[in-house]
Design a protein around this motif. Structure first.
Motif, PDB file in Angstrom:
ATOM      1  N   SER A 167       0.831  -1.198   0.000  1.00 53.06           N
ATOM      2  CA  SER A 167       0.000   0.000   0.000  1.00 53.06           C
ATOM      3  C   SER A 167       0.868   1.252   0.000  1.00 53.06           C
ATOM      4  O   SER A 167       2.075   1.208   0.202  1.00 53.06           O
ATOM      5  N   VAL A 168       0.236   2.368  -0.237  1.00 49.58           N
ATOM      6  CA  VAL A 168       0.925   3.653  -0.231  1.00 49.58           C
ATOM      7  C   VAL A 168       1.452   3.954   1.167  1.00 49.58           C
ATOM      8  O   VAL A 168       2.551   4.493   1.335  1.00 49.58           O
ATOM      9  N   LYS A 169       0.703   3.534   2.180  1.00 45.62           N
ATOM     10  CA  LYS A 169       1.114   3.749   3.565  1.00 45.62           C
ATOM     11  C   LYS A 169       2.418   2.992   3.852  1.00 45.62           C
ATOM     12  O   LYS A 169       3.336   3.533   4.483  1.00 45.62           O
ATOM     13  N   ASP A 170       2.522   1.742   3.377  1.00 42.49           N
ATOM     14  CA  ASP A 170       3.753   0.966   3.570  1.00 42.49           C
ATOM     15  C   ASP A 170       4.931   1.609   2.841  1.00 42.49           C
ATOM     16  O   ASP A 170       6.049   1.623   3.344  1.00 42.49           O
ATOM     17  N   TYR A 171       4.673   2.125   1.644  1.00 42.04           N
ATOM     18  CA  TYR A 171       5.719   2.772   0.860  1.00 42.04           C
ATOM     19  C   TYR A 171       6.295   3.977   1.601  1.00 42.04           C
ATOM     20  O   TYR A 171       7.512   4.103   1.749  1.00 42.04           O
ATOM     21  N   PHE A 172       5.444   4.845   2.079  1.00 36.60           N
ATOM     22  CA  PHE A 172       5.922   6.047   2.769  1.00 36.60           C
ATOM     23  C   PHE A 172       6.522   5.711   4.133  1.00 36.60           C
ATOM     24  O   PHE A 172       7.445   6.381   4.590  1.00 36.60           O
ATOM     25  N   SER A 173       6.037   4.641   4.751  1.00 34.14           N
ATOM     26  CA  SER A 173       6.619   4.205   6.018  1.00 34.14           C
ATOM     27  C   SER A 173       8.061   3.732   5.797  1.00 34.14           C
ATOM     28  O   SER A 173       8.971   4.075   6.537  1.00 34.14           O
ATOM     29  N   SER A 174       8.267   2.907   4.740  1.00 46.45           N
ATOM     30  CA  SER A 174       9.626   2.456   4.453  1.00 46.45           C
ATOM     31  C   SER A 174      10.511   3.597   3.983  1.00 46.45           C
ATOM     32  O   SER A 174      11.697   3.625   4.290  1.00 46.45           O
ATOM     33  N   LEU A 175       9.955   4.536   3.248  1.00 45.30           N
ATOM     34  CA  LEU A 175      10.723   5.693   2.803  1.00 45.30           C
ATOM     35  C   LEU A 175      11.186   6.519   4.004  1.00 45.30           C
ATOM     36  O   LEU A 175      12.343   6.938   4.087  1.00 45.30           O
ATOM     37  N   GLY A 176      10.305   6.717   4.976  1.00 39.52           N
ATOM     38  CA  GLY A 176      10.670   7.456   6.191  1.00 39.52           C
ATOM     39  C   GLY A 176      11.739   6.740   6.992  1.00 39.52           C
ATOM     40  O   GLY A 176      12.678   7.363   7.491  1.00 39.52           O
ATOM     41  N   THR A 177      11.627   5.418   7.083  1.00 44.45           N
ATOM     42  CA  THR A 177      12.635   4.631   7.800  1.00 44.45           C
ATOM     43  C   THR A 177      13.983   4.725   7.099  1.00 44.45           C
ATOM     44  O   THR A 177      15.035   4.852   7.742  1.00 44.45           O
ATOM     45  N   GLY A 178      13.973   4.672   5.776  1.00 43.67           N
ATOM     46  CA  GLY A 178      15.217   4.777   5.008  1.00 43.67           C
ATOM     47  C   GLY A 178      15.882   6.129   5.163  1.00 43.67           C
ATOM     48  O   GLY A 178      17.102   6.221   5.318  1.00 43.67           O
ATOM     49  N   ILE A 179      15.093   7.178   5.137  1.00 47.64           N
ATOM     50  CA  ILE A 179      15.648   8.524   5.300  1.00 47.64           C
ATOM     51  C   ILE A 179      16.208   8.706   6.704  1.00 47.64           C
ATOM     52  O   ILE A 179      17.281   9.286   6.888  1.00 47.64           O
ATOM     53  N   ALA A 180      15.500   8.184   7.713  1.00 48.16           N
ATOM     54  CA  ALA A 180      15.995   8.275   9.090  1.00 48.16           C
ATOM     55  C   ALA A 180      17.315   7.526   9.237  1.00 48.16           C
ATOM     56  O   ALA A 180      18.246   8.010   9.896  1.00 48.16           O
TER      57      ALA A 180
END
Length: 88
Positions: free
Chosen positions: A3-16
């Motif tokens: 889902s889009v929510k999973d995508y942005f969650s992983s993107l946030g984790t990667g940036i952090a």
């Protein structure tokens, strides 16, 4: 598909994770290095109390050192200032 929510969650984790890694790297750039200037600052550099090594050549009674050119000191030198001159 995720889902889009999973995508942005992983993107946030990667940036952090990226920011955390860059902060560690940035700290290493500004941390003063001790071994880079060792031969020049031998008189003013104070060795840590926990340092237990004694780096010296052992000499016999006739004044000759007992180095057998095994290369152990060269391999264990932390900053590569001991080159092995003899190549067999």
């Amino acid at each position: 598909m995720g889902s889009v929510k999973d995508y942005f969650s992983s993107l946030g984790t990667g940036i952090a994770s990226l920011v955390k890694g860059l902060s560690v790297t940035g700290k290493e750039f500004v941390t003063p290095k001790i071994t880079e200037k060792y031969p020049e600052n031998r008189e003013t550099h104070h060795v840590a109390q926990r340092f237990r090594a004694c780096l010296e050549l052992i000499y016999d009674n006739e004044g000759r050192h007992k180095c057998i050119a095994c290369g152990t000191c060269e391999r264990n030198c932390p900053n590569g200032t001991i080159p092995l001159r003899l190549k067999w």
